[in-house]
Design a protein around this motif. Structure first.
Motif, short mmCIF file in Angstrom:
data_model
loop_
_atom_site.label_atom_id
_atom_site.label_comp_id
_atom_site.label_asym_id
_atom_site.label_seq_id
_atom_site.Cartn_x
_atom_site.Cartn_y
_atom_site.Cartn_z
N ARG A 9 0.83 -1.21 0.00
CA ARG A 9 0.00 0.00 0.00
C ARG A 9 0.87 1.27 0.00
O ARG A 9 0.60 2.21 -0.73
CB ARG A 9 -0.93 -0.01 1.21
CG ARG A 9 -1.67 1.30 1.39
CD ARG A 9 -2.44 1.29 2.68
NE ARG A 9 -3.82 1.05 2.32
CZ ARG A 9 -4.77 0.78 3.18
NH1 ARG A 9 -4.51 0.68 4.45
NH2 ARG A 9 -6.00 0.60 2.77
N ASP A 10 1.92 1.28 0.82
CA ASP A 10 2.83 2.43 0.86
C ASP A 10 3.60 2.58 -0.45
O ASP A 10 3.82 3.70 -0.92
CB ASP A 10 3.81 2.32 2.03
CG ASP A 10 3.15 2.51 3.38
OD1 ASP A 10 2.03 3.08 3.45
OD2 ASP A 10 3.75 2.09 4.39
N PHE A 11 4.02 1.46 -1.02
CA PHE A 11 4.73 1.51 -2.30
C PHE A 11 3.81 2.06 -3.38
O PHE A 11 4.21 2.91 -4.18
CB PHE A 11 5.27 0.13 -2.65
CG PHE A 11 6.06 0.08 -3.93
CD1 PHE A 11 7.01 1.04 -4.22
CD2 PHE A 11 5.85 -0.94 -4.84
CE1 PHE A 11 7.74 1.00 -5.41
CE2 PHE A 11 6.58 -1.00 -6.02
CZ PHE A 11 7.53 -0.03 -6.31
N LEU A 12 2.57 1.59 -3.42
CA LEU A 12 1.59 2.09 -4.37
C LEU A 12 1.43 3.60 -4.22
O LEU A 12 1.45 4.35 -5.20
CB LEU A 12 0.25 1.38 -4.17
CG LEU A 12 -0.94 1.91 -4.96
CD1 LEU A 12 -0.75 1.69 -6.45
CD2 LEU A 12 -2.22 1.26 -4.48
N ALA A 13 1.26 4.08 -3.00
CA ALA A 13 1.08 5.51 -2.75
C ALA A 13 2.31 6.31 -3.22
O ALA A 13 2.17 7.40 -3.78
CB ALA A 13 0.81 5.76 -1.26
N THR A 14 3.50 5.75 -3.01
CA THR A 14 4.72 6.42 -3.44
C THR A 14 4.79 6.52 -4.96
O THR A 14 5.10 7.59 -5.51
CB THR A 14 5.96 5.68 -2.90
OG1 THR A 14 5.92 5.71 -1.47
CG2 THR A 14 7.25 6.31 -3.38
N VAL A 15 4.52 5.41 -5.64
CA VAL A 15 4.56 5.42 -7.11
C VAL A 15 3.54 6.40 -7.65
O VAL A 15 3.84 7.19 -8.56
CB VAL A 15 4.34 4.00 -7.68
CG1 VAL A 15 4.22 4.05 -9.21
CG2 VAL A 15 5.47 3.07 -7.27
N ILE A 16 2.33 6.40 -7.11
CA ILE A 16 1.30 7.33 -7.57
C ILE A 16 1.74 8.77 -7.34
O ILE A 16 1.60 9.63 -8.22
CB ILE A 16 -0.06 7.04 -6.89
CG1 ILE A 16 -0.64 5.73 -7.44
CG2 ILE A 16 -1.03 8.19 -7.08
CD1 ILE A 16 -1.88 5.24 -6.72
N ALA A 17 2.28 9.08 -6.18
CA ALA A 17 2.71 10.44 -5.87
C ALA A 17 3.80 10.91 -6.83
O ALA A 17 3.75 12.04 -7.34
CB ALA A 17 3.19 10.53 -4.42
#
Length: 96
Positions: A9-17
């Protein structure tokens, strides 16, 4: 945060950001339990490029449905298809 300690979930948020900061439109299905099995986690669009990205944390593995989708998408000319982990050396560069 160390690659082995980050959640998917954190990795996904980082990639999206990062993607949005670089001008990409992003799409992520939030309720994948009601969608076709195996569809990639992210679709990123910044014409003329489109990226389909499956995200896994270091210990993650592709399901057969995920592998099938990635293989089929890879066969379409112009699609960029990636499997990214926090340890992938090039995911940020692919978004540049």
């Amino acid at each position: 945060m160390a690659a082995t300690l980050i959640t998917e979930r954190d990795f996904l948020a980082t990639v999206i950001a990062v993607a949005e900061a670089l001008g990409w439109l992003t799409y992520h299905t939030h309720r994948s339990d009601r969608s076709a099995a195996g569809f990639p986690d992210l679709v990123l669009l910044r014409p003329p490029r489109i990226i389909f990205a499956e995200l896994k944390i270091t210990r993650g593995h592709l399901t057969s449905a995920q592998a099938k989708w990635l293989e089929a998408l890879h066969k379409v000319p112009g699609n960029e298809v990636h499997l990214w982990t926090p340890a992938s050396p090039d995911w940020r560069e692919r978004l540049a």
